[in-house]
Design an enzyme around this catalytic site. Sequence first.
Site, short mmCIF file in Angstrom:
data_model
loop_
_atom_site.label_atom_id
_atom_site.label_comp_id
_atom_site.label_asym_id
_atom_site.label_seq_id
_atom_site.Cartn_x
_atom_site.Cartn_y
_atom_site.Cartn_z
N GLY A 100 -53.71 87.27 -37.48
CA GLY A 100 -52.85 87.73 -38.56
C GLY A 100 -51.42 87.82 -38.08
N GLN A 140 -42.78 90.65 -37.91
CA GLN A 140 -43.03 90.20 -36.53
C GLN A 140 -42.20 88.98 -36.17
OE1 GLN A 140 -47.55 90.39 -37.05
NE2 GLN A 140 -47.33 90.86 -34.89
N CYS A 161 -52.36 92.86 -30.73
CA CYS A 161 -51.26 92.49 -31.62
C CYS A 161 -50.41 91.44 -30.94
CB CYS A 161 -50.43 93.73 -31.94
SG CYS A 161 -49.04 93.41 -33.04
N LEU A 162 -50.01 90.42 -31.68
CA LEU A 162 -49.16 89.37 -31.10
C LEU A 162 -47.82 89.93 -30.65
CD1 LEU A 162 -49.99 86.52 -33.62
CD2 LEU A 162 -50.65 86.62 -31.22
N HIS A 217 -54.23 96.20 -40.50
CA HIS A 217 -53.28 95.95 -39.43
C HIS A 217 -52.00 95.31 -39.98
CE1 HIS A 217 -52.49 94.84 -35.06
NE2 HIS A 217 -51.61 94.09 -35.69
N GLU A 218 -52.16 94.28 -40.82
CA GLU A 218 -50.97 93.56 -41.32
C GLU A 218 -50.17 94.40 -42.31
OE1 GLU A 218 -50.13 91.14 -39.62
OE2 GLU A 218 -52.09 90.93 -38.69
N HIS A 247 -47.98 96.76 -40.59
CA HIS A 247 -46.74 96.16 -40.07
C HIS A 247 -45.63 96.22 -41.11
CE1 HIS A 247 -47.39 94.56 -36.08
NE2 HIS A 247 -48.47 93.88 -36.42
#
Length: 178
Positions: free
Chosen positions: A46, A51, A89-90, A131-132, A135
Amino acid sequence: MAIRTILTQDDPALNKVCHPVTRFDDKLADLLDDLKETLTQANGMGLAAPQVGILRRAAIVLLEDESMLEMVNPEILDQRGEQPGWEGCLSLPGMWGNVMRPDWVKIRAQDRNGQWFEMEGTDMTARCFCHEISHLDGHMYTELTERLYTAEELDEILAQEGEQANHPKRERRGRRRR
Ligand SMILES: [Zn+2]
């Protein structure tokens, strides 16, 4: 399409509340295409617009069938149950945390043309939705976990729990980041 740079934890963009998307134009389409390409290249599950430094409410989630769901102005309508699970997480490469999430989540969002839709997700998809969308409100999963583990530490824990032998698919998917 272009691969965009993924910002990491110390970047202030990751702590901002993102603005709603109001224009469903070529710029939004480009952003969504770029998010998809960037997510594919990063082999993640995701990716949210902040991000890559865009403070707009848009994100991509990889679904169970490996297709990518575009979510514009997504919101959680309902949620049930809870599931503990490893989350990465990226924007925080190499680190993992155990995070409790609901195991069923219903969202609504708009597509790139502004059309509203609803979708339900369980297991990893429910986790990704949470999670997304977090963000987009400037929150990282690290706020929901007591401590972070390195990949090596996580490997040790999973080996001890025997999860690698029992749940290879879940392990593989769970270790991809968002
Ligand atoms: Zn993330």
